[in-house]
Design an enzyme around this catalytic site. Structure first.
Site, PDB file in Angstrom:
ATOM      1  N   LYS A 115       0.816  -1.219   0.000  1.00 30.42           N
ATOM      2  CA  LYS A 115       0.000   0.000   0.000  1.00 30.42           C
ATOM      3  C   LYS A 115       0.846   1.265   0.000  1.00 30.42           C
ATOM      4  O   LYS A 115       2.027   1.253   0.350  1.00 30.42           O
ATOM      5  CB  LYS A 115      -0.975  -0.012   1.191  1.00 30.42           C
ATOM      6  CG  LYS A 115      -2.138  -0.979   0.944  1.00 30.42           C
ATOM      7  CD  LYS A 115      -3.219  -0.904   1.995  1.00 30.42           C
ATOM      8  CE  LYS A 115      -4.331  -1.904   1.635  1.00 30.42           C
ATOM      9  NZ  LYS A 115      -5.371  -1.953   2.668  1.00 30.42           N
TER      10      LYS A 115
ATOM     11  N   ARG B 283      -3.468  -9.807   5.890  1.00 35.01           N
ATOM     12  CA  ARG B 283      -3.853  -9.956   4.473  1.00 35.01           C
ATOM     13  C   ARG B 283      -2.727  -9.448   3.573  1.00 35.01           C
ATOM     14  O   ARG B 283      -2.433  -8.256   3.574  1.00 35.01           O
ATOM     15  CB  ARG B 283      -5.143  -9.177   4.224  1.00 35.01           C
ATOM     16  CG  ARG B 283      -5.648  -9.219   2.790  1.00 35.01           C
ATOM     17  CD  ARG B 283      -6.906  -8.377   2.641  1.00 35.01           C
ATOM     18  NE  ARG B 283      -7.413  -8.387   1.271  1.00 35.01           N
ATOM     19  CZ  ARG B 283      -6.974  -7.581   0.318  1.00 35.01           C
ATOM     20  NH1 ARG B 283      -6.027  -6.706   0.564  1.00 35.01           N
ATOM     21  NH2 ARG B 283      -7.485  -7.656  -0.893  1.00 35.01           N
TER      22      ARG B 283
HETATM   23  C1  8Y7 Z   1      -8.058  -4.383   2.386  1.00 32.27           C
HETATM   24  C2  8Y7 Z   1      -9.084  -5.242   2.010  1.00 32.27           C
HETATM   25  C3  8Y7 Z   1      -8.249  -4.280   0.246  1.00 32.27           C
HETATM   26  C4  8Y7 Z   1      -7.761  -4.279   3.775  1.00 32.27           C
HETATM   27  C5  8Y7 Z   1      -9.512  -5.879   4.178  1.00 32.27           C
HETATM   28  C6  8Y7 Z   1      -5.391  -3.455  -1.458  1.00 32.27           C
HETATM   29  C7  8Y7 Z   1     -10.172  -5.881  -0.141  1.00 32.27           C
HETATM   30  C8  8Y7 Z   1      -6.681  -2.785  -1.506  1.00 32.27           C
HETATM   31  N1  8Y7 Z   1      -7.528  -3.802   1.273  1.00 32.27           N
HETATM   32  N2  8Y7 Z   1      -9.811  -5.984   2.874  1.00 32.27           N
HETATM   33  N3  8Y7 Z   1      -9.210  -5.159   0.657  1.00 32.27           N
HETATM   34  N4  8Y7 Z   1      -8.514  -5.043   4.620  1.00 32.27           N
HETATM   35  N5  8Y7 Z   1     -10.198  -6.585   5.086  1.00 32.27           N
HETATM   36  O1  8Y7 Z   1      -4.387  -2.708  -1.698  1.00 32.27           O
HETATM   37  O2  8Y7 Z   1      -6.898  -3.528   4.233  1.00 32.27           O
HETATM   38  O3  8Y7 Z   1      -5.260  -4.659  -1.224  1.00 32.27           O
HETATM   39  S1  8Y7 Z   1      -8.086  -3.866  -1.445  1.00 32.27           S
END
Ligand code: 8Y7
Length: 277
Positions: A221, A255
């Site tokens: 990010k 994640r």
């Molecule tokens: C997150 C996410 C994304 C996060 C959760 C990316 C779908 C953007 N970021 N879901 N999703 N937490 N729970 O850069 O921080 O991965 S999308």
């Protein structure tokens, strides 16, 4: 601590890695073709071999400024892949969506967890999620993906994120979703400035007052890129440090895109943690 879905239970006494499986067209033709399903399955198998215990399948890009995806298109991208993964894999499958119809179909196809960056605020989502029996991740976001990074504004970011999640928990209670099915996420990068993101990381431990498992995602990010002045593929070391910090503050689910590297970092961290004192 445990996280429960209808058919599975996840042991959160040690940190779990959620691997990202992106079905948006930058990685696939359009997610729906037979070859796309095969590519997705192979990628997911690799993520599991690398140490992921959850695969997060997403068909809508939520990057700042990304275009919205129609319901049918999202269904076409996500549902056949989840069906295929469910046939082949015994791990948790998560669906990254905000749309009620996609939640319902995805859980029917075999998803165990609904990962909703809009925390069940879209029409019908709360009820479909409740009825599905799936586990749920409620994430904080200020604004909407298209414009959320234009002017993020907080008086006290940690208090406001906590307050928002507390409100969504009340909505979940009223819909009949038991607490054992829920995990919470501060939503790094979702309507937050660089300083907001790091303050929220430094004070992550405060979210434990909500007494639920915490999921965090900072992989690649811009909170890493801006600080380090690194483009998106040069952020791995920064991400590992950020996620290890989060784990040291008690985050249970991480994640990430780079599962193998994260799993290695966690194993080293845990080995030393055994002897801490
Ligand atoms: C997150 C996410 C994304 C996060 C959760 C990316 C779908 C953007 N970021 N879901 N999703 N937490 N729970 O850069 O921080 O991965 S999308």
């Amino acid at each position: 601590m445990l996280l429960a879905s209808k058919t599975r239970s996840l042991d959160l006494s040690r940190p779990q890695v959620m691997g990202i499986l992106n079905l948006t067209p930058d990685s696939f033709s359009d997610g729906g073709s037979y070859t796309d399903r095969d590519v997705a399955l192979r990628h997911a198998l690799q993520l599991v071999l690398d140490g992921a215990t959850i695969i997060d399948v997403g068909g809508e890009s939520t990057r700042p400024g990304a275009a919205e995806v129609g319901e049918q298109q999202e269904l076409d991208r996500v549902v056949p892949v989840i069906e295929r993964l469910r046939q082949e894999l015994d791990c948790w499958i998560s669906v990254d969506t905000s749309k009620a119809a996609v939640m319902g179909e995805a859980v029917h196809a075999g998803a165990d967890l609904i990962n909703d960056v809009r925390a069940l605020r879209e029409p019908g989502a709360l009820q479909v999620a409740a009825d599905s029996g799936a586990a749920i991740c409620l994430m904080h976001m200020q604004g909407q993906p298209r414009s959320m990074q234009q002017a993020p504004d907080y008086r006290d970011v940690t208090a406001e994120v906590t307050g928002f999640l507390r409100e969504r928990l009340v909505a979940c209670d009223e819909a009949g979703i038991s607490r054992g099915r829920i995990c919470l996420d501060p939503g790094y990068g979702f309507g937050k400035s660089l300083e907001h993101n790091y303050e929220l990381l430094g004070k992550l431990g405060r979210l434990h007052e909500l007494e639920l498992p915490l999921l965090v995602g900072m992989s690649r990010k811009s909170m890493l890129g801006q600080l380090l002045e690194r483009d998106v593929h040069q952020r791995l070391a920064g991400g590992l440090a950020a996620h290890l910090f989060a784990v040291s503050q008690g985050a249970q689910i991480i994640r990430v895109h780079d599962v193998k590297e994260m799993a290695d970092a966690l194993r080293v961290w845990q080995k030393a943690t055994q002897y801490k004192g």
